[in-house]
Scaffold this active site. Structure first.
Site, mmCIF file in Angstrom:
data_model
loop_
_atom_site.group_PDB
_atom_site.id
_atom_site.type_symbol
_atom_site.label_atom_id
_atom_site.label_comp_id
_atom_site.label_asym_id
_atom_site.label_seq_id
_atom_site.Cartn_x
_atom_site.Cartn_y
_atom_site.Cartn_z
ATOM 1 N N GLY A 17 0.905 -1.269 0.074
ATOM 2 C CA GLY A 17 -0.152 0.007 -0.084
ATOM 3 C C GLY A 17 0.910 1.090 -0.009
ATOM 4 N N ASN A 19 1.288 3.247 -2.504
ATOM 5 C CA ASN A 19 0.621 4.062 -3.447
ATOM 6 C C ASN A 19 -0.509 4.686 -2.488
ATOM 7 O OD1 ASN A 19 1.363 4.560 -6.482
ATOM 8 N ND2 ASN A 19 1.854 2.455 -5.716
ATOM 9 N N ARG A 70 -15.934 -16.349 -9.194
ATOM 10 C CA ARG A 70 -15.144 -15.031 -9.355
ATOM 11 C C ARG A 70 -16.398 -14.050 -9.312
ATOM 12 N NH1 ARG A 70 -10.740 -13.077 -11.497
ATOM 13 N NH2 ARG A 70 -9.787 -15.055 -11.650
ATOM 14 N N ARG A 96 -5.733 -8.831 -8.612
ATOM 15 C CA ARG A 96 -7.092 -9.660 -8.974
ATOM 16 C C ARG A 96 -7.626 -9.025 -10.344
ATOM 17 N NH1 ARG A 96 -9.766 -13.609 -7.143
ATOM 18 N NH2 ARG A 96 -12.047 -13.612 -7.770
ATOM 19 N N ILE A 97 -8.036 -10.005 -11.188
ATOM 20 C CA ILE A 97 -8.404 -9.608 -12.286
ATOM 21 C C ILE A 97 -10.015 -9.404 -11.909
ATOM 22 C CG2 ILE A 97 -9.318 -10.315 -14.845
ATOM 23 C CD1 ILE A 97 -6.258 -11.574 -14.644
ATOM 24 N N ASN A 112 -6.182 2.216 -12.799
ATOM 25 C CA ASN A 112 -5.007 1.385 -12.199
ATOM 26 C C ASN A 112 -3.807 1.778 -12.446
ATOM 27 O OD1 ASN A 112 -3.848 -1.208 -11.118
ATOM 28 N ND2 ASN A 112 -3.390 -1.826 -13.172
ATOM 29 N N HIS A 114 0.234 0.763 -13.299
ATOM 30 C CA HIS A 114 0.943 -0.552 -13.548
ATOM 31 C C HIS A 114 2.483 -0.014 -13.704
ATOM 32 C CE1 HIS A 114 1.804 -4.236 -15.490
ATOM 33 N NE2 HIS A 114 2.692 -3.760 -16.449
ATOM 34 N N SER A 141 2.475 3.619 -15.561
ATOM 35 C CA SER A 141 1.288 4.186 -16.457
ATOM 36 C C SER A 141 0.037 4.150 -15.512
ATOM 37 C CB SER A 141 1.236 3.200 -17.410
ATOM 38 O OG SER A 141 2.099 3.030 -18.420
ATOM 39 N N THR A 146 -10.160 -1.855 -18.243
ATOM 40 C CA THR A 146 -11.141 -2.609 -19.039
ATOM 41 C C THR A 146 -11.008 -3.947 -18.944
ATOM 42 O OG1 THR A 146 -9.477 -2.565 -21.165
ATOM 43 C CG2 THR A 146 -11.004 -0.584 -20.726
ATOM 44 N N ASP A 150 -4.470 -4.742 -18.395
ATOM 45 C CA ASP A 150 -3.308 -3.707 -18.538
ATOM 46 C C ASP A 150 -3.427 -3.022 -19.850
ATOM 47 O OD1 ASP A 150 -2.735 -4.374 -15.820
ATOM 48 O OD2 ASP A 150 -1.183 -5.772 -16.417
ATOM 49 N N GLU A 179 5.600 6.420 -9.039
ATOM 50 C CA GLU A 179 4.251 6.235 -8.987
ATOM 51 C C GLU A 179 3.633 7.057 -7.843
ATOM 52 O OE1 GLU A 179 3.977 1.469 -10.144
ATOM 53 O OE2 GLU A 179 3.931 2.087 -8.012
HETATM 54 C C1 GRF Z 1 2.907 -0.744 -7.504
HETATM 55 O O1 GRF Z 1 4.167 -1.176 -8.394
HETATM 56 C C2 GRF Z 1 1.775 -0.689 -8.904
HETATM 57 O O2 GRF Z 1 2.252 -0.339 -10.094
HETATM 58 C C3 GRF Z 1 1.534 -2.235 -9.019
HETATM 59 O O3 GRF Z 1 1.471 -2.956 -7.823
HETATM 60 C C4 GRF Z 1 2.415 -2.210 -6.929
HETATM 61 C C5 GRF Z 1 1.787 -1.742 -5.550
HETATM 62 O O4 GRF Z 1 2.665 -1.225 -4.546
HETATM 63 N N1 GRF Z 1 0.158 -2.468 -9.682
HETATM 64 P P1 GRF Z 1 2.131 -0.801 -3.361
HETATM 65 O O5 GRF Z 1 1.395 -1.861 -2.699
HETATM 66 O O6 GRF Z 1 1.319 0.420 -3.588
HETATM 67 O O7 GRF Z 1 3.286 -0.557 -2.466
#
Ligand code: GRF
Length: 221
Positions: A17, A19, A70, A96-97, A112, A114, A141, A146, A150, A179
């Site tokens: 977490g 981000n 799912r 998770r998709i 999202n 990525h 990115s 969708t 990715d 990010e």
């Molecule tokens: C990030 O690198 C993000 O791009 C990817 O998963 C990672 C999550 O990191 N989708 P965090 O849990 O936010 O530290």
């Protein structure tokens, strides 16, 4: 420009977490006028849930293993999200998709982040692949989600240089730094209604100032 009342977001996570923390920090410093109404993890006991707790944000986990299908998982997740009435659903390391019905339910409201410069390196192990391919540039990115993994319309990207001394860990740190800048910035744009989707085309308000940063900021303006 001010935001309209409360701009609610729900953040979906599966792990550390960092981000999520970047978004929390930006809201606390008033750089990001949004309310993180809820955090939902697909895994129990992850550090991201602790971050939500520390920030007094309602949080819960919904483990796929507790569901028979799912679709059943997606419906319960959707119902939980709906309780927060979010303007935007932010995937931040959510491993998770999500199924078609879920994506239709929250159409154009899910984004999202990525860890690659899409369309390069969708999927996992992006840093390893970048090093293996001896790329000189890597990054992250933010895209609409969708049914194509990715591959939804790209909103913004931030690039970092890959140096010959980089290993997976240092590269991951560089991308994380990018990010943690990019996600709050772009969510702020959403809160100010500067981002929209017309068909498959992302429309960005080109009058919005692009922040000055050491990062190479890539926008389709
Ligand atoms: C990030 O690198 C993000 O791009 C990817 O998963 C990672 C999550 O990191 N989708 P965090 O849990 O936010 O530290």
């Amino acid at each position: 420009m001010t935001t309209s009342n409360n701009y609610n977001v729900v953040v979906l996570i599966s792990g550390k977490g960092s981000n999520l923390q970047a978004l929390i920090n930006a809201t606390k410093s008033s750089q990001l006028p949004i309310k993180i109404s809820g955090v939902i993890s697909s895994q129990p006991n992850v550090y991201g849930l602790q971050r939500a707790k520390d920030a007094n944000i309602p949080h819960s986990h919904l483990s796929p293993k507790d569901f028979q299908s799912r679709d059943a998982y997606d419906i319960t997740l959707g119902d939980l999200i709906d309780q927060y009435k979010p303007n935007l659903i932010i995937l931040a390391g959510f491993m998770r998709i999500l199924g078609k019905a879920f994506l239709e339910r929250f159409q154009d409201k899910i984004i999202n982040i990525h860890p690659s410069l899409l369309p390069l390196y969708p999927g996992i192990n992006t840093h390893q692949q970048v090093l293996h391919d001896k790329r000189v540039e890597h990054g992250c990115s933010i895209h609409f989600v969708t049914t194509d993994l990715d591959a939804g319309p790209i909103i913004a990207q931030a690039a970092v240089e890959v140096s010959v001394t980089d290993d997976i860990e240092t590269l991951q740190q560089k991308v994380h730094t990018a990010e943690h800048f990019l996600y709050p910035t772009i969510v702020n744009w959403f809160a100010h209604k500067r981002v929209s989707l017309e068909g498959n085309t992302v429309v960005l308000d080109s009058t919005f100032p692009v922040p000055k940063t050491g990062l190479c900021f890539k926008l389709n303006l």
